[in-house]
Scaffold this motif. Structure first.
Motif, PDB file in Angstrom:
ATOM      1  N   VAL A  29     -44.751 -19.118  69.396  1.00 28.83           N
ATOM      2  CA  VAL A  29     -44.117 -18.096  68.831  1.00 28.83           C
ATOM      3  C   VAL A  29     -43.812 -17.968  67.056  1.00 28.83           C
ATOM      4  O   VAL A  29     -42.814 -18.729  66.846  1.00 28.83           O
ATOM      5  CB  VAL A  29     -42.753 -16.992  69.319  1.00 28.83           C
ATOM      6  N   ASP A  30     -44.335 -17.625  66.786  1.00 28.56           N
ATOM      7  CA  ASP A  30     -43.949 -17.584  64.715  1.00 28.56           C
ATOM      8  C   ASP A  30     -44.430 -18.677  65.022  1.00 28.56           C
ATOM      9  O   ASP A  30     -44.104 -19.093  62.890  1.00 28.56           O
ATOM     10  CB  ASP A  30     -42.771 -16.781  64.453  1.00 28.56           C
ATOM     11  N   VAL A  31     -45.087 -20.131  64.688  1.00 31.47           N
ATOM     12  CA  VAL A  31     -45.417 -21.140  64.258  1.00 31.47           C
ATOM     13  C   VAL A  31     -46.340 -20.890  64.084  1.00 31.47           C
ATOM     14  O   VAL A  31     -47.459 -20.380  63.919  1.00 31.47           O
ATOM     15  CB  VAL A  31     -44.677 -22.326  64.720  1.00 31.47           C
ATOM     16  N   PRO A  32     -46.435 -21.660  62.675  1.00 34.01           N
ATOM     17  CA  PRO A  32     -47.707 -21.890  62.410  1.00 34.01           C
ATOM     18  C   PRO A  32     -49.159 -22.432  62.609  1.00 34.01           C
ATOM     19  O   PRO A  32     -48.978 -23.654  63.460  1.00 34.01           O
ATOM     20  CB  PRO A  32     -47.787 -22.705  60.516  1.00 34.01           C
ATOM     21  N   ALA A  33     -50.226 -22.341  62.397  1.00 34.68           N
ATOM     22  CA  ALA A  33     -51.548 -22.923  63.615  1.00 34.68           C
ATOM     23  C   ALA A  33     -51.760 -24.569  62.720  1.00 34.68           C
ATOM     24  O   ALA A  33     -52.228 -24.509  61.528  1.00 34.68           O
ATOM     25  CB  ALA A  33     -52.542 -21.921  63.825  1.00 34.68           C
ATOM     26  N   GLY A  42     -53.206 -20.594  57.041  1.00 33.63           N
ATOM     27  CA  GLY A  42     -53.139 -18.725  56.909  1.00 33.63           C
ATOM     28  C   GLY A  42     -53.267 -18.569  58.257  1.00 33.63           C
ATOM     29  O   GLY A  42     -52.255 -16.755  58.879  1.00 33.63           O
ATOM     30  N   LEU A  43     -52.607 -19.119  59.593  1.00 33.94           N
ATOM     31  CA  LEU A  43     -52.499 -18.008  61.159  1.00 33.94           C
ATOM     32  C   LEU A  43     -51.886 -19.131  61.683  1.00 33.94           C
ATOM     33  O   LEU A  43     -51.058 -19.780  61.523  1.00 33.94           O
ATOM     34  CB  LEU A  43     -53.778 -18.203  62.007  1.00 33.94           C
ATOM     35  N   GLN A  44     -51.231 -17.574  62.383  1.00 35.90           N
ATOM     36  CA  GLN A  44     -49.765 -17.961  63.179  1.00 35.90           C
ATOM     37  C   GLN A  44     -50.593 -18.639  64.850  1.00 35.90           C
ATOM     38  O   GLN A  44     -51.566 -17.906  65.239  1.00 35.90           O
ATOM     39  CB  GLN A  44     -48.984 -17.266  63.876  1.00 35.90           C
ATOM     40  N   ARG A  45     -49.531 -19.477  65.566  1.00 35.51           N
ATOM     41  CA  ARG A  45     -50.207 -19.419  67.174  1.00 35.51           C
ATOM     42  C   ARG A  45     -50.012 -17.885  68.431  1.00 35.51           C
ATOM     43  O   ARG A  45     -50.912 -17.717  68.521  1.00 35.51           O
ATOM     44  CB  ARG A  45     -49.606 -21.040  67.514  1.00 35.51           C
ATOM     45  N   VAL A  46     -48.883 -17.563  67.853  1.00 37.27           N
ATOM     46  CA  VAL A  46     -48.714 -17.053  68.024  1.00 37.27           C
ATOM     47  C   VAL A  46     -48.219 -15.367  66.867  1.00 37.27           C
ATOM     48  O   VAL A  46     -46.758 -15.523  67.114  1.00 37.27           O
ATOM     49  CB  VAL A  46     -47.934 -16.621  69.871  1.00 37.27           C
ATOM     50  N   VAL A  47     -48.480 -14.611  67.234  1.00 34.47           N
ATOM     51  CA  VAL A  47     -48.164 -13.296  66.375  1.00 34.47           C
ATOM     52  C   VAL A  47     -47.522 -11.999  67.753  1.00 34.47           C
ATOM     53  O   VAL A  47     -48.154 -11.425  68.144  1.00 34.47           O
ATOM     54  CB  VAL A  47     -49.355 -12.587  65.872  1.00 34.47           C
ATOM     55  N   SER A 103     -53.321 -13.356  66.421  1.00 32.68           N
ATOM     56  CA  SER A 103     -52.657 -14.757  67.327  1.00 32.68           C
ATOM     57  C   SER A 103     -53.873 -16.256  67.394  1.00 32.68           C
ATOM     58  O   SER A 103     -54.577 -15.854  68.024  1.00 32.68           O
ATOM     59  CB  SER A 103     -51.831 -14.676  68.409  1.00 32.68           C
ATOM     60  N   TYR A 104     -53.735 -17.046  67.016  1.00 30.84           N
ATOM     61  CA  TYR A 104     -54.433 -18.201  67.109  1.00 30.84           C
ATOM     62  C   TYR A 104     -54.305 -19.327  68.667  1.00 30.84           C
ATOM     63  O   TYR A 104     -55.647 -19.492  69.213  1.00 30.84           O
ATOM     64  CB  TYR A 104     -53.902 -19.314  66.357  1.00 30.84           C
ATOM     65  N   LEU A 105     -53.764 -18.739  69.336  1.00 31.81           N
ATOM     66  CA  LEU A 105     -53.579 -18.842  70.798  1.00 31.81           C
ATOM     67  C   LEU A 105     -54.948 -18.372  71.414  1.00 31.81           C
ATOM     68  O   LEU A 105     -55.159 -18.928  72.201  1.00 31.81           O
ATOM     69  CB  LEU A 105     -51.893 -19.064  71.217  1.00 31.81           C
ATOM     70  N   VAL A 106     -54.991 -17.326  71.564  1.00 27.85           N
ATOM     71  CA  VAL A 106     -55.471 -16.240  71.707  1.00 27.85           C
ATOM     72  C   VAL A 106     -57.566 -16.708  70.947  1.00 27.85           C
ATOM     73  O   VAL A 106     -58.135 -17.002  72.084  1.00 27.85           O
ATOM     74  CB  VAL A 106     -55.861 -15.006  71.100  1.00 27.85           C
ATOM     75  N   MET A 107     -57.345 -17.176  69.790  1.00 28.57           N
ATOM     76  CA  MET A 107     -58.551 -17.405  70.233  1.00 28.57           C
ATOM     77  C   MET A 107     -58.710 -19.261  70.716  1.00 28.57           C
ATOM     78  O   MET A 107     -59.755 -18.949  70.924  1.00 28.57           O
ATOM     79  CB  MET A 107     -58.436 -17.724  68.655  1.00 28.57           C
ATOM     80  N   LYS A 108     -58.152 -19.781  70.217  1.00 28.14           N
ATOM     81  CA  LYS A 108     -58.639 -20.852  71.257  1.00 28.14           C
ATOM     82  C   LYS A 108     -58.638 -20.591  72.383  1.00 28.14           C
ATOM     83  O   LYS A 108     -59.383 -21.350  73.453  1.00 28.14           O
ATOM     84  CB  LYS A 108     -57.624 -22.109  71.470  1.00 28.14           C
ATOM     85  N   LEU A 109     -57.778 -20.240  73.013  1.00 22.87           N
ATOM     86  CA  LEU A 109     -58.520 -19.223  74.511  1.00 22.87           C
ATOM     87  C   LEU A 109     -60.080 -19.122  74.844  1.00 22.87           C
ATOM     88  O   LEU A 109     -60.395 -18.668  75.792  1.00 22.87           O
ATOM     89  CB  LEU A 109     -57.290 -18.752  75.193  1.00 22.87           C
TER      90      LEU A 109
END
Length: 147
Positions: free
Chosen positions: A81-85, A90-95, A102-108
């Motif tokens: 949460v609120d950690v740079p990917a 320029g993206l956050q892992r979870v916004v 949220s980069y997590l969603v993009m990766k999934l």
């Protein structure tokens, strides 16, 4: 052998973070039963932690692995949460509140390359998560990515 160890560690971490004592009962708050929300498990505990424990923690256990993420339940928010990917400047892992950013969603979902990210769709080396599990993660993020 590594998968067996990490699966066992994930199980222990989930047990340790479950809020139960060694006998399996929830700790008493002195007035149990009067407020259902006080003892009700969170959406993270019921929906998200089990997905992460079975699909993510085997490769992201200590934070020294790919992406530098420790995804045991006690460390998930601090790692996401609120950690740079790492793989997407320029993206956050979870916004919190915004699964589409949220980069997590993009990766999934396998859309990370469209957003300037790198690497493979997650979980790496395994089939994609079922749509209903991704939907639960999206909902958790939309609701603020709360613990």
């Amino acid at each position: 052998m590594r998968r067996l160890f990490t699966a066992a560690a994930a199980t222990l971490a989930l047990t340790a973070c479950s809020g139960t004592d060694s006998g399996g009962s929830a700790p008493s708050n002195g007035d149990a039963g009067t407020d259902a929300t006080a003892t009700a498990p969170s959406a993270f505990e019921t929906d998200i932690a089990p997905i992460i424990a079975t699909s993510c923690v085997t490769c992201h256990l200590t934070g020294q692995e790919a992406g530098n993420m420790a995804l045991v339940p006690a460390k998930v928010r601090e790692s996401l949460v609120d950690v740079p990917a790492v793989g997407a400047p320029g993206l956050q892992r979870v916004v919190p509140g915004d699964p589409d950013k949220s980069y997590l969603v993009m990766k999934l979902e396998g859309t990370q390359l469209e957003h300037g990210g790198t690497g493979a769709r997650m979980p790496f080396g395994n089939p994609p998560l079922p749509a209903e599990q991704i939907a639960k993660i999206r909902q958790w993020i939309a609701n603020g990515a709360k613990p």
